[in-house]
Design a protein around this motif. Structure first.
Motif, mmCIF file in Angstrom:
data_model
loop_
_atom_site.group_PDB
_atom_site.id
_atom_site.type_symbol
_atom_site.label_atom_id
_atom_site.label_comp_id
_atom_site.label_asym_id
_atom_site.label_seq_id
_atom_site.Cartn_x
_atom_site.Cartn_y
_atom_site.Cartn_z
ATOM 1 N N VAL A 103 55.002 45.060 31.143
ATOM 2 C CA VAL A 103 54.073 44.049 31.634
ATOM 3 C C VAL A 103 53.348 44.657 32.840
ATOM 4 C CG1 VAL A 103 53.787 41.741 32.632
ATOM 5 C CG2 VAL A 103 55.589 42.137 30.930
ATOM 6 N N VAL A 104 52.030 44.687 32.784
ATOM 7 C CA VAL A 104 51.211 45.105 33.927
ATOM 8 C C VAL A 104 50.878 43.831 34.688
ATOM 9 C CG1 VAL A 104 49.025 46.136 34.653
ATOM 10 C CG2 VAL A 104 50.253 47.075 32.675
ATOM 11 N N PHE A 105 51.077 43.853 36.006
ATOM 12 C CA PHE A 105 50.914 42.628 36.788
ATOM 13 C C PHE A 105 50.486 42.935 38.211
ATOM 14 C CE2 PHE A 105 55.116 44.207 37.527
ATOM 15 C CZ PHE A 105 55.374 43.941 38.851
ATOM 16 N N ARG A 106 50.007 41.897 38.875
ATOM 17 C CA ARG A 106 49.670 42.015 40.292
ATOM 18 C C ARG A 106 50.773 41.399 41.146
ATOM 19 N NH1 ARG A 106 45.173 43.499 42.455
ATOM 20 N NH2 ARG A 106 43.917 43.064 40.642
ATOM 21 N N ASP A 107 51.270 40.228 40.748
ATOM 22 C CA ASP A 107 52.314 39.529 41.507
ATOM 23 C C ASP A 107 53.394 39.037 40.552
ATOM 24 O OD1 ASP A 107 50.962 39.507 44.135
ATOM 25 O OD2 ASP A 107 49.527 38.201 43.102
ATOM 26 N N PRO B 299 46.880 41.715 33.086
ATOM 27 C CA PRO B 299 45.810 42.156 32.198
ATOM 28 C C PRO B 299 46.304 42.747 30.882
ATOM 29 C CG PRO B 299 46.147 43.778 33.901
ATOM 30 C CD PRO B 299 47.067 42.631 34.213
ATOM 31 N N GLU B 300 47.609 43.095 30.833
ATOM 32 C CA GLU B 300 48.115 43.779 29.641
ATOM 33 C C GLU B 300 49.633 43.641 29.577
ATOM 34 O OE1 GLU B 300 47.915 48.272 27.765
ATOM 35 O OE2 GLU B 300 47.337 47.988 29.854
ATOM 36 N N SER B 301 50.136 43.395 28.364
ATOM 37 C CA SER B 301 51.581 43.311 28.178
ATOM 38 C C SER B 301 51.929 43.603 26.727
ATOM 39 C CB SER B 301 52.092 41.918 28.536
ATOM 40 O OG SER B 301 53.469 41.807 28.215
ATOM 41 N N THR B 302 53.076 44.256 26.530
ATOM 42 C CA THR B 302 53.614 44.468 25.185
ATOM 43 C C THR B 302 55.004 43.865 25.075
ATOM 44 O OG1 THR B 302 54.567 46.628 25.732
ATOM 45 C CG2 THR B 302 52.294 46.616 24.862
ATOM 46 N N ALA B 303 55.405 43.068 26.059
ATOM 47 C CA ALA B 303 56.754 42.492 26.076
ATOM 48 C C ALA B 303 56.970 41.588 24.868
ATOM 49 C CB ALA B 303 56.987 41.718 27.367
ATOM 50 N N PRO C 197 51.428 56.210 33.919
ATOM 51 C CA PRO C 197 50.224 56.394 33.106
ATOM 52 C C PRO C 197 49.619 55.089 32.565
ATOM 53 C CG PRO C 197 51.835 58.052 32.525
ATOM 54 C CD PRO C 197 52.508 57.106 33.489
ATOM 55 N N ILE C 198 50.435 54.083 32.325
ATOM 56 C CA ILE C 198 49.913 52.793 31.863
ATOM 57 C C ILE C 198 48.961 52.199 32.901
ATOM 58 C CG2 ILE C 198 50.555 50.389 31.382
ATOM 59 C CD1 ILE C 198 53.167 51.490 30.213
ATOM 60 N N LEU C 199 49.241 52.439 34.171
ATOM 61 C CA LEU C 199 48.468 51.825 35.250
ATOM 62 C C LEU C 199 47.122 52.493 35.507
ATOM 63 C CD1 LEU C 199 51.360 51.104 37.745
ATOM 64 C CD2 LEU C 199 50.069 49.447 36.376
ATOM 65 N N TRP C 200 46.946 53.711 35.053
ATOM 66 C CA TRP C 200 45.682 54.397 35.306
ATOM 67 C C TRP C 200 44.503 53.564 34.813
ATOM 68 C CZ3 TRP C 200 47.525 59.676 32.960
ATOM 69 C CH2 TRP C 200 48.482 60.243 33.807
ATOM 70 N N GLN C 201 44.661 52.908 33.684
ATOM 71 C CA GLN C 201 43.604 52.072 33.110
ATOM 72 C C GLN C 201 43.162 50.981 34.082
ATOM 73 O OE1 GLN C 201 41.978 52.321 30.236
ATOM 74 N NE2 GLN C 201 40.908 50.379 30.387
ATOM 75 N N HIS C 202 44.088 50.482 34.874
ATOM 76 C CA HIS C 202 43.828 49.329 35.734
ATOM 77 C C HIS C 202 43.605 49.671 37.203
ATOM 78 C CE1 HIS C 202 44.948 46.968 32.266
ATOM 79 N NE2 HIS C 202 46.021 47.715 32.155
ATOM 80 N N ASN C 203 44.042 50.854 37.626
ATOM 81 C CA ASN C 203 44.000 51.185 39.051
ATOM 82 C C ASN C 203 43.075 52.340 39.426
ATOM 83 O OD1 ASN C 203 45.846 49.152 39.574
ATOM 84 N ND2 ASN C 203 47.612 50.522 39.600
ATOM 85 N N GLU C 204 42.628 53.139 38.474
ATOM 86 C CA GLU C 204 41.811 54.317 38.777
ATOM 87 C C GLU C 204 40.339 54.111 38.437
ATOM 88 O OE1 GLU C 204 42.841 58.046 37.082
ATOM 89 O OE2 GLU C 204 44.792 58.111 38.052
ATOM 90 N N GLY D 238 42.122 47.203 40.724
ATOM 91 C CA GLY D 238 43.311 47.939 41.153
ATOM 92 C C GLY D 238 44.395 47.058 41.740
ATOM 93 N N GLY D 239 45.408 47.713 42.286
ATOM 94 C CA GLY D 239 46.519 47.007 42.913
ATOM 95 C C GLY D 239 47.577 46.515 41.945
ATOM 96 N N TYR D 240 47.584 47.026 40.718
ATOM 97 C CA TYR D 240 48.555 46.576 39.729
ATOM 98 C C TYR D 240 49.817 47.420 39.767
ATOM 99 C CZ TYR D 240 45.019 43.592 37.679
ATOM 100 O OH TYR D 240 44.078 42.628 37.484
ATOM 101 N N ARG D 241 50.908 46.800 39.326
ATOM 102 C CA ARG D 241 52.192 47.474 39.107
ATOM 103 C C ARG D 241 52.600 47.224 37.664
ATOM 104 N NH1 ARG D 241 56.526 45.471 43.077
ATOM 105 N NH2 ARG D 241 55.689 43.433 42.553
ATOM 106 N N VAL D 242 53.655 47.873 37.241
ATOM 107 C CA VAL D 242 54.143 47.673 35.875
ATOM 108 C C VAL D 242 55.663 47.572 35.902
ATOM 109 C CG1 VAL D 242 54.284 50.155 35.310
ATOM 110 C CG2 VAL D 242 54.012 48.478 33.473
#
Length: 189
Positions: free
Chosen positions: A176-180, A54-58, A73-80, A164-168
Motif C-alpha cells: 500500500v502506497v500512502f501518505r498517512d 494512490p496505489e495498492s495491491t493489498a 522502487p515502488i515509490l519512485w512513481q509517486h515521489n520523483e 511526493g511525500g509518500y511511503r509504502v
C-alpha cells in the motif's frame, strides 16, 4: 500503536494475515491479524487506516513480513520528478537493445513494476529510428539512458514532478502506497 511499532514487533513466525481490505468514505483500510509476539496463545488484530492512497495491491493473504519504508522502487512513481527520453536514430540491433533495457528494468524493480509502465518503444519503433522510448521517474530514465548510450541518439526532457511525500508498507509481495496511516488495535475475543 504506531506503524513502526507494529512492523518492529511483527516477525515471520507470527502467522500474519491480511484479513480484509476495504474502502471507507475517505480512507483505505487493511485489517491485519497475527499471533501475539508476547504470548503465542493469543491473536492480535490491527486496523491500518490509510489516507491518500494512490496505489495498492493489498489483498487478503498470508504475510510473513511487514515493512514500512520511505525509499523503495515502488515509490519512485509517486515521489520523483518524471522525465521522458526520445530517440532519433536506429540501433544496430533493436531486439538486442530491448533485451538490454529489460535487464536494466528488472535490476531496478525486481518484479515490483512491469516494464510497460515506463517503456513505450518496442523493436519495431526502434527500427523506425525515432519516437518516445520511455517516460517515468528520473532515476529509471537515467538508467535507461546509460543502457542506450552509444547505441542511440537521444534527448531527455523533464515532464512533471509529483506531489511526493509518500511511503509504502510491504506485506510480502503486496503493498500500500500512502501518505498517512493510523493503527488501531482491536480485541479478539
Amino acid at each position: 500503536m504506531t506503524l513502526e511499532e507494529l512492523c518492529h514487533g511483527f516477525y515471520e513466525d507470527l502467522n500474519g494475515r491480511i484479513v480484509t481490505v476495504g474502502l471507507a468514505l475517505d480512507s483505505y483500510n487493511v485489517f491485519f491479524e497475527c499471533d501475539d509476539w508476547n504470548d503465542s496463545d493469543w491473536r492480535r488484530r490491527f486496523e491500518l487506516v490509510f489516507n491518500d492512497v494512490p496505489e495498492s495491491t493489498a489483498t487478503p493473504s498470508a504475510s510473513e513480513s511487514l515493512a514500512a519504508v520511505a525509499d523503495h522502487p515502488i515509490l519512485w512513481q509517486h515521489n520523483e520528478e518524471h522525465t521522458a527520453i526520445f530517440f532519433s536514430s536506429t540501433p544496430a540491433n533493436p531486439m538486442e537493445l530491448m533485451g538490454l533495457l529489460y535487464e536494466v528494468h528488472e535490476r531496478l524493480f525486481a518484479g515490483w513494476r512491469r516494464m510497460g509502465e515506463y517503456l513505450h518503444a518496442d523493436s519495431t519503433l526502434l527500427a523506425g529510428g525515432h519516437g518516445l522510448l520511455a517516460q517515468g521517474p528520473r532515476s529509471v530514465i537515467a538508467e535507461y539512458s546509460k543502457a542506450i548510450d552509444g547505441q542511440l541518439r537521444y534527448t531527455v526532457i523533464p515532464c512533471h514532478t509529483p506531489r511526493g511525500g509518500y511511503r509504502v508498507i510491504l506485506f510480502d509481495e503486496c503493498y500500500v502506497v500512502f501518505r498517512d496511516v493510523k493503527v488501531v488495535e482491536h480485541i479478539i475475543a
